[in-house]
Scaffold this motif. Structure first.
Motif, PDB file in Angstrom:
ATOM      1  N   GLY A  33       0.776  -1.232   0.000  1.00 25.42           N
ATOM      2  CA  GLY A  33       0.000   0.000   0.000  1.00 25.42           C
ATOM      3  C   GLY A  33       0.805   1.277   0.000  1.00 25.42           C
ATOM      4  O   GLY A  33       0.229   2.363   0.179  1.00 25.42           O
ATOM      5  N   ALA A 291      -9.362   1.479   3.087  1.00 26.26           N
ATOM      6  CA  ALA A 291      -8.100   2.210   3.241  1.00 26.26           C
ATOM      7  C   ALA A 291      -7.814   2.495   4.703  1.00 26.26           C
ATOM      8  O   ALA A 291      -6.659   2.594   5.115  1.00 26.26           O
ATOM      9  N   GLN A 293      -8.812   0.396   7.016  1.00 31.12           N
ATOM     10  CA  GLN A 293      -8.937  -0.948   7.604  1.00 31.12           C
ATOM     11  C   GLN A 293     -10.222  -1.089   8.415  1.00 31.12           C
ATOM     12  O   GLN A 293     -10.278  -1.831   9.401  1.00 31.12           O
ATOM     13  N   ILE A 492      -6.899   0.104  -3.709  1.00 30.14           N
ATOM     14  CA  ILE A 492      -7.101  -1.210  -3.089  1.00 30.14           C
ATOM     15  C   ILE A 492      -8.127  -2.008  -3.882  1.00 30.14           C
ATOM     16  O   ILE A 492      -7.951  -3.210  -4.140  1.00 30.14           O
ATOM     17  N   HIS A 493      -9.202  -1.352  -4.314  1.00 29.08           N
ATOM     18  CA  HIS A 493     -10.200  -2.042  -5.130  1.00 29.08           C
ATOM     19  C   HIS A 493      -9.637  -2.413  -6.500  1.00 29.08           C
ATOM     20  O   HIS A 493     -10.015  -3.444  -7.076  1.00 29.08           O
ATOM     21  N   TYR A 501      -5.522  -9.956  -4.618  1.00 24.23           N
ATOM     22  CA  TYR A 501      -5.953 -10.423  -3.300  1.00 24.23           C
ATOM     23  C   TYR A 501      -7.273 -11.177  -3.435  1.00 24.23           C
ATOM     24  O   TYR A 501      -8.070 -10.888  -4.339  1.00 24.23           O
ATOM     25  N   ALA A 507      -7.049  -7.486   1.185  1.00 25.26           N
ATOM     26  CA  ALA A 507      -6.447  -6.319   0.534  1.00 25.26           C
ATOM     27  C   ALA A 507      -6.302  -5.164   1.514  1.00 25.26           C
ATOM     28  O   ALA A 507      -5.275  -4.474   1.546  1.00 25.26           O
ATOM     29  N   ALA A 508      -7.333  -4.949   2.350  1.00 25.96           N
ATOM     30  CA  ALA A 508      -7.279  -3.857   3.328  1.00 25.96           C
ATOM     31  C   ALA A 508      -6.192  -4.095   4.365  1.00 25.96           C
ATOM     32  O   ALA A 508      -5.493  -3.164   4.783  1.00 25.96           O
ATOM     33  N   MET A 511      -2.832  -3.320   2.450  1.00 21.91           N
ATOM     34  CA  MET A 511      -2.628  -2.034   1.798  1.00 21.91           C
ATOM     35  C   MET A 511      -3.191  -0.853   2.587  1.00 21.91           C
ATOM     36  O   MET A 511      -2.790   0.282   2.357  1.00 21.91           O
ATOM     37  N   GLY A 512      -4.140  -1.077   3.495  1.00 25.14           N
ATOM     38  CA  GLY A 512      -4.702   0.009   4.281  1.00 25.14           C
ATOM     39  C   GLY A 512      -3.826   0.336   5.483  1.00 25.14           C
ATOM     40  O   GLY A 512      -2.903  -0.401   5.822  1.00 25.14           O
TER      41      GLY A 512
END
Length: 581
Positions: A33, A291, A293, A492-493, A501, A507-508, A511-512
Motif C-alpha cells: 500500500g 483504506a 482498515q 485497493i479495489h 488479493y 487487501a485492506a 494495503m490500508g
C-alpha cells in the motif's frame, strides 16, 4: 524491474479520486500500500452554481436557479489525461508494471447521456440548457421533488422507504430525475441513460457501462433486487413511469470486481497499458473504509472535507431514522453497509472565513505565517470550552442526517456585542461535532452501535478539531494513516479487481493503514460539551422537527426575490430598447 525481497516482481495500481473541485491520482504498490506518486488536476469549470459558464459564448449569460450545482463532464476526462500520467511520472514506476486502475466519485452526481454515453451537454442543441449538464451531489434544487417522493412513499407504505431512514434526499437519483422530467421534458425524452458519474468515468475507461452496486443501493433506491415500481413512479407523474426501467436500470457490478479492461482510447489518455483491470466504480466515502482498515462491524469512518460522510458496516440489519441508506454489501461483502452524513462541514468553515472574518485577522495570520483557519483555531482554543457562550446549527447546506432536509439553514445563538470572530468560528467547529453526535446516538438507539470512530479526509489535519470530536462524542478518535484515503481505497479495489488479493479484507489488511486512538476524550471538556450539546439538541429539534417553519419560509422568500431579480435583469434591456425606439 523492481522485486520484493522474496524475488517476486512488484506490481502497482492506480487510484483516482474525483472530488468536488478536482481529481487526484495516486500510484500505489500492491504488496504494502505504499503511495509512490500523486498528482492533482483541477476542473476547468469547477462548480457552476450561479451561471452556466460551460455554455457556448453565443448563448449569452445562462443564469442558474437557487440551490443549483452543475459540472461539465469533460472536466473529469481531463483528470485522466493529466493527473494519471503525472502521478506515474512522479512515482518513477514503469507503466508496464501497473496491473489495474480504480476510481471513486462524489455521490450522488448524475450525468444524462445518450445510449453510447455521450453527455447531453456535448450536443450543440443542448449546450445552453442547464439540465443537460452534470448535477453535482450538492445540487439541492430538487427538494420539492424529494418531498413529493417521500410523501407518496409513506402514503403507499412503500417497503423501501424505511431502508433510507424514512426519507429520500434531494441529492439522489430519483429526485433529480423527477426535476429533469418536469422542468425540461424534451431533454428528458432525449436522455437514454441517467448515469452516476462514478459509472460514467468507468464507461470512459473501458467502453462498457456497468452500474456499481454501491450507488445503485444508496442513491438509486435499489433494494432487494428492484427499483420503485412503475405504478409508484406514474403516481408522481405519468411521464415518469418508465424512469427506473428505461433510464436507470442496467447491469450491476459488485464492489471489487472488474468492470472491464482499459480501452485503447483510455490507454492513450493515461499512458497505462491497454487491457489492465478497471474496477467497478465506487463512492469516495465508501471506498475509504478499506483504506482505513474499517472492514469489521461497528467501525464508523467519517470522511471529513467540504462535507462529511459517515459509513459503517454491521452484521445486523436495522432501520435507522434519517440514515442515507443501508445496503447489503454496500461497503464490504457479507455485511450491511450503512451511510449517514452532513451536507456542510469544511464548506461552512470556508464560508465563515470568506465572509465573516475581518481583514485584520487575515493580516495577522499572514504575518504569523499561518493559514487563516489555523489562526482562528489558535485564538478560539485559547479559552476554555463554553467561554464563547455560543451554540450553532451546522445546516448552512441543509441537513443530510438525520433530518434529511435541505431547506434548513444555519444558526448561531448567543452572540453579543462582545462576541469575537474566532468565537463564532469555534462554535461552527463544535456544531459539526454535535451533528455527528446526533448521528452516532441515532445509530446506537437503532441497535447498530459505533464501536470505533475513524476520521479520514482533509480536516483531520486540525488537531484541535479532532480533540473536539473526541470530547463531544466521548469516543477515542482513530485516524487514517493516508492523506489520500479515497484514492488509496480506489487503488485497493483496483488490486482486488486485478486478482492480487482474494477479498477486500485481505487487501485492506495489506494495503490500508490506520493509527488507533490518536485522540481520547478529556473528561473535563466532555462534561461541558454535554451541556452545550443539550442546547444544540433543543435547537435541532425546534428548528428541524416542525416547531417552526421559519427557515423554510425565509428560503421561499429568497427564491421569490431572486426570481424577480432575474426577471428584471432579463426584461429591463428589452424595455430600454423599446423606449429608445
Amino acid at each position: 524491474m523492481k522485486v520484493q525481497s522474496g524475488g517476486i516482481q512488484e506490481r502497482y495500481v492506480i487510484g483516482v479520486d474525483f472530488g468536488t473541485l478536482s481529481g487526484r491520482a495516486i500510484v500505489v504498490r500492491v504488496s504494502d500500500g505504499a503511495e509512490l506518486g500523486s498528482a492533482v488536476h483541477e476542473y476547468e469549470h469547477g462548480v457552476m452554481d450561479d451561471v452556466l459558464t460551460a455554455a457556448p459564448a453565443a448563448a449569452g449569460r445562462v443564469q442558474l436557479g437557487s440551490d443549483w450545482a452543475l459540472q461539465a463532464p469533460q472536466d473529469y476526462v481531463e483528470v485522466l489525461k493529466h493527473a494519471v500520467p503525472a502521478a506515474v511520472a512522479a512515482s518513477g514506476v514503469d507503466p508496464g508494471e501497473v496491473i489495474g486502475i480504480g476510481t471513486d466519485f462524489t455521490a450522488c452526481t448524475m450525468v444524462p447521456t445518450l445510449a453510447d454515453g455521450t453527455p447531453l451537454s456535448d450536443l450543440p442543441e443542448f449546450a445552453a440548457r442547464p439540465h443537460a449538464y452534470v448535477k453535482l451531489w450538492r445540487h439541492h434544487a430538487a427538494q420539492p421533488h424529494a418531498d413529493r417522493i417521500n410523501a407518496l412513499a409513506h402514503d403507499r407504505r412503500e417497503p423501501w422507504i424505511t431502508r433510507y431512514g424514512g426519507l429520500i434526499s434531494s441529492e439522489w437519483e430519483f429526485a433529480k430525475g423527477l426535476q429533469l422530467c418536469e422542468e425540461d421534458p424534451e431533454l428528458y425524452s432525449r436522455m437514454e441513460h441517467w448515469v452516476e458519474a462514478a459509472d460514467w468515468i468507468v464507461w470512459q475507461l473501458t467502453g462498457m457501462y456497468v452500474r456499481n452496486g454501491c450507488t445503485a443501493g444508496y442513491k438509486g433506491i435499489y433494494q432487494d433486487g428492484a427499483y420503485p415500481s412503475r405504478e409508484f413512479l406514474a403516481a408522481l407523474n405519468p411521464d415518469f413511469a418508465g424512469f427506473a426501467d428505461d433510464k436507470v436500470a442496467h447491469q450491476i457490478g459488485q464492489l471489487g470486481d472488474a468492470a472491464g479492461t482499459l480501452s485503447a482510447r483510455a490507454a492513450a489518455w493515461t499512458g497505462l497499458p491497454e487491457g489492465i483491470a478497471v474496477a467497478v466504480g465506487n463512492v469516495d466515502a465508501h471506498v475509504t473504509a478499506p483504506a482505513a482498515q474499517a472492514v469489521r462491524p461497528g467501525q464508523m469512518v467519517a470522511i471529513m472535507g467540504t462535507s462529511t460522510c459517515h459509513v459503517m458496516s454491521h452484521d445486523q440489519l436495522a432501520e435507522v431514522p434519517g440514515m442515507c441508506g443501508v445496503v447489503d454489501g454496500g461497503i464490504v461483502s457479507g455485511l450491511y453497509g450503512y451511510e449517514a452524513g452532513q451536507s456542510g462541514v469544511g464548506d461552512i468553515f470556508a464560508w465563515y472565513v470568506n465572509n465573516q472574518v475581518p481583514g485584520r485577522l487575515h493580516d495577522e495570520a499572514a504575518a504569523a505565517g499561518k493559514s487563516i483557519h489555523q489562526h482562528l483555531t489558535d485564538l478560539a482554543y485559547a479559552e476554555p470550552v463554553g467561554a464563547h457562550g455560543l451554540v450553532a446549527l451546522d445546516w448552512h447546506s441543509g441537513n443530510r442526517s438525520v433530518l434529511v432536509d435541505h431547506e434548513l439553514s444555519g444558526v448561531i445563538v448567543g452572540q453579543t456585542l462582545a462576541t469575537r470572530p474566532e468565537q463564532g468560528y469555534r462554535a461552527l467547529l463544535e456544531a459539526t461535532a454535535f451533528g455527528t453526535r446526533v448521528i452516532v446516538e441515532t445509530f446506537a438507539a437503532a441497535g447498530v452501535p459505533v464501536t470505533e470512530f475513524i476520521v479520514a479526509g482533509g480536516l483531520l489535519k486540525n488537531p484541535q478539531l479532532m480533540q473536539t470530536y473526541a470530547d463531544v462524542l466521548r469516543l477515542p478518535i482513530s485516524t487514517i494513516a493516508s492523506e489520500q484515503g479515497p484514492a488509496l481505497g480506489s487503488a485497493i479495489h483496483a488490486a482486488l479487481a486485478a486478482g492480487a488479493y482474494p477479498d477486500i479484507r485481505a487487501a485492506a489488511a495489506a494495503m490500508g493503514a490506520v493509527d488507533r486512538s490518536v485522540y481520547t476524550p478529556n473528561e473535563t471538556a466532555a462534561a461541558v460539551y454535554d451541556q452545550l450539546f443539550a442546547e444544540y439538541r433543543t435547537l435541532h429539534d425546534y428548528f428541524g422537527r416542525g416547531a417552526t417553519g421559519a427557515m423554510k419560509r425565509l428560503r421561499a422568500l429568497r427564491r421569490d426575490a431572486l426570481q424577480v431579480a432575474n426577471w428584471a435583469a432579463e426584461s429591463v434591456p428589452e424595455l430600454v430598447e423599446g423606449v429608445s425606439a
